[in-house]
Design a protein around this motif. Sequence first.
Motif, PDB file in Angstrom:
ATOM      1  N   VAL A  17       0.881  35.175 -27.017  1.00 39.16           N
ATOM      2  CA  VAL A  17      -0.167  34.296 -27.525  1.00 39.16           C
ATOM      3  C   VAL A  17      -1.075  35.080 -28.459  1.00 39.16           C
ATOM      4  CG1 VAL A  17      -0.126  32.778 -25.508  1.00 39.16           C
ATOM      5  CG2 VAL A  17      -1.692  34.727 -25.553  1.00 39.16           C
ATOM      6  N   GLY A  18      -1.721  34.355 -29.361  1.00 37.68           N
ATOM      7  CA  GLY A  18      -2.625  35.000 -30.304  1.00 37.68           C
ATOM      8  C   GLY A  18      -3.456  33.980 -31.041  1.00 37.68           C
ATOM      9  N   GLY A  19      -4.111  34.433 -32.090  1.00 34.47           N
ATOM     10  CA  GLY A  19      -4.953  33.563 -32.889  1.00 34.47           C
ATOM     11  C   GLY A  19      -4.652  33.725 -34.361  1.00 34.47           C
ATOM     12  N   HIS A  20      -5.022  32.685 -35.126  1.00 31.42           N
ATOM     13  CA  HIS A  20      -4.885  32.742 -36.585  1.00 31.42           C
ATOM     14  C   HIS A  20      -5.948  31.834 -37.181  1.00 31.42           C
ATOM     15  CE1 HIS A  20      -3.046  33.214 -40.495  1.00 31.42           C
ATOM     16  NE2 HIS A  20      -3.075  31.896 -40.655  1.00 31.42           N
ATOM     17  N   GLY A  21      -6.807  32.409 -37.999  1.00 32.13           N
ATOM     18  CA  GLY A  21      -7.909  31.628 -38.523  1.00 32.13           C
ATOM     19  C   GLY A  21      -8.767  31.106 -37.389  1.00 32.13           C
ATOM     20  N   ALA A  22      -9.052  29.809 -37.418  1.00 27.85           N
ATOM     21  CA  ALA A  22      -9.845  29.193 -36.353  1.00 27.85           C
ATOM     22  C   ALA A  22      -8.988  28.658 -35.224  1.00 27.85           C
ATOM     23  CB  ALA A  22     -10.692  28.052 -36.929  1.00 27.85           C
ATOM     24  N   GLY A  23      -7.657  28.823 -35.321  1.00 34.47           N
ATOM     25  CA  GLY A  23      -6.765  28.234 -34.340  1.00 34.47           C
ATOM     26  C   GLY A  23      -6.061  29.248 -33.464  1.00 34.47           C
ATOM     27  N   ARG A  24      -5.115  28.744 -32.678  1.00 37.04           N
ATOM     28  CA  ARG A  24      -4.369  29.566 -31.732  1.00 37.04           C
ATOM     29  C   ARG A  24      -2.872  29.347 -31.924  1.00 37.04           C
ATOM     30  NH1 ARG A  24      -7.825  28.601 -26.066  1.00 37.04           N
ATOM     31  NH2 ARG A  24      -9.673  29.802 -26.725  1.00 37.04           N
ATOM     32  N   SER A  25      -2.086  30.368 -31.551  1.00 35.06           N
ATOM     33  CA  SER A  25      -0.640  30.265 -31.694  1.00 35.06           C
ATOM     34  C   SER A  25       0.047  30.914 -30.501  1.00 35.06           C
ATOM     35  CB  SER A  25      -0.173  30.924 -32.997  1.00 35.06           C
ATOM     36  OG  SER A  25      -0.459  32.310 -32.999  1.00 35.06           O
ATOM     37  N   ALA A  26       1.289  30.510 -30.274  1.00 38.20           N
ATOM     38  CA  ALA A  26       2.077  31.060 -29.171  1.00 38.20           C
ATOM     39  C   ALA A  26       3.544  31.069 -29.559  1.00 38.20           C
ATOM     40  CB  ALA A  26       1.874  30.247 -27.895  1.00 38.20           C
ATOM     41  N   ALA A  27       4.274  31.995 -28.958  1.00 40.52           N
ATOM     42  CA  ALA A  27       5.722  32.071 -29.129  1.00 40.52           C
ATOM     43  C   ALA A  27       6.367  32.197 -27.764  1.00 40.52           C
ATOM     44  CB  ALA A  27       6.094  33.271 -30.004  1.00 40.52           C
ATOM     45  N   PHE A  28       7.317  31.319 -27.476  1.00 42.54           N
ATOM     46  CA  PHE A  28       8.166  31.417 -26.289  1.00 42.54           C
ATOM     47  C   PHE A  28       9.567  31.605 -26.824  1.00 42.54           C
ATOM     48  CE2 PHE A  28      10.901  29.757 -22.928  1.00 42.54           C
ATOM     49  CZ  PHE A  28      10.383  30.379 -21.811  1.00 42.54           C
ATOM     50  N   THR A  29      10.149  32.789 -26.639  1.00 45.53           N
ATOM     51  CA  THR A  29      11.336  33.155 -27.397  1.00 45.53           C
ATOM     52  C   THR A  29      12.657  32.693 -26.804  1.00 45.53           C
ATOM     53  OG1 THR A  29      11.424  35.331 -26.325  1.00 45.53           O
ATOM     54  CG2 THR A  29      10.173  35.155 -28.392  1.00 45.53           C
ATOM     55  N   SER A  30      12.633  32.056 -25.640  1.00 40.87           N
ATOM     56  CA  SER A  30      13.850  31.465 -25.096  1.00 40.87           C
ATOM     57  C   SER A  30      13.763  29.953 -25.217  1.00 40.87           C
ATOM     58  CB  SER A  30      14.072  31.905 -23.645  1.00 40.87           C
ATOM     59  OG  SER A  30      15.364  31.513 -23.195  1.00 40.87           O
ATOM     60  N   ASP A  31      14.670  29.267 -24.549  1.00 42.85           N
ATOM     61  CA  ASP A  31      14.824  27.826 -24.664  1.00 42.85           C
ATOM     62  C   ASP A  31      13.964  27.076 -23.650  1.00 42.85           C
ATOM     63  OD1 ASP A  31      16.210  25.892 -26.158  1.00 42.85           O
ATOM     64  OD2 ASP A  31      18.113  26.875 -25.793  1.00 42.85           O
ATOM     65  N   VAL A  32      13.726  25.797 -23.934  1.00 43.49           N
ATOM     66  CA  VAL A  32      13.133  24.896 -22.942  1.00 43.49           C
ATOM     67  C   VAL A  32      14.214  24.026 -22.305  1.00 43.49           C
ATOM     68  CG1 VAL A  32      10.860  24.798 -23.984  1.00 43.49           C
ATOM     69  CG2 VAL A  32      12.606  23.172 -24.725  1.00 43.49           C
ATOM     70  N   ALA A  33      15.449  24.198 -22.743  1.00 41.74           N
ATOM     71  CA  ALA A  33      16.557  23.358 -22.291  1.00 41.74           C
ATOM     72  C   ALA A  33      17.840  24.179 -22.372  1.00 41.74           C
ATOM     73  CB  ALA A  33      16.657  22.110 -23.175  1.00 41.74           C
TER      74      ALA A  33
END
Length: 249
Positions: free
Chosen positions: A203-219
């Motif tokens: 998880v992290g931030g960019h500008g005024a917002g937030r971002s996340a990466a989940f590098t595997s699948d949800v399915a």
Amino acid sequence: MPRVLVVGESWFTYTVHQKGFDAFHTAEYTEGGGVFLDALRSRGHEVTYVPSHEIPSRVPGSADAFDAYDVVVISDVGANSFQLPPETFNRSVPAPDRSELVRGFVERGGGVLMIGGYLTFSGIDARARWGRSPLAAALPVLMLDRDDRVELPAGAAPEVVGEHPVVRGLGRSWPALLGLNEVTVRPEASLLAECAGHPLLVVGGHGAGRSAAFTSDVAPHWAPPPFLAWDGYAELWDRLVRWLAGSEL
């Protein structure tokens, strides 16, 4: 509750059936994110789902239109689908770069989550191309400029390695996954979970917002049935989406 735009997790399959001298074809359309969508909706999130082939007509084509959402989720669909709408690819007519619009959405205070698969991050044969898109700057990970798949056919259990409200109380080990995309954590981002020694949740931030990466699948296929049936599955995505939307956990 957050308003969530989920994009991707659909595909067409064309099969050749060869029977001696003769052959015929069949076609099938599949949407693979049903368990993920159900998990979000079960927690009260307002979810809009856009299959991969509908991106040019249904993903917003202007900055103002993205204000209808709090979080954008991109799962298993490449940057070409955001950057090459039919009018540009087929008729050479300029059109908005939707990957750049998502980046701007985050800079203004929105949240973005990229979920792994064969066509996210760099992807199979590096065809996903997200590292070469404007959205790359908003993600909390750096992407490789090559095929980034890490196949784990024997399975590997994710391990929580960071302290954060998103993962607090979900246990140190989660049900096994069968693969993920290889990435590098940005220095300013936070690594929350690993799998087979690779970043899994960042998880992290960019500008005024937030971002996340989940590098595997949800399915399936990288996320097998025990992971989908895990009692922490809906809790993880609920917390992550609420955090991305700026809610207190």
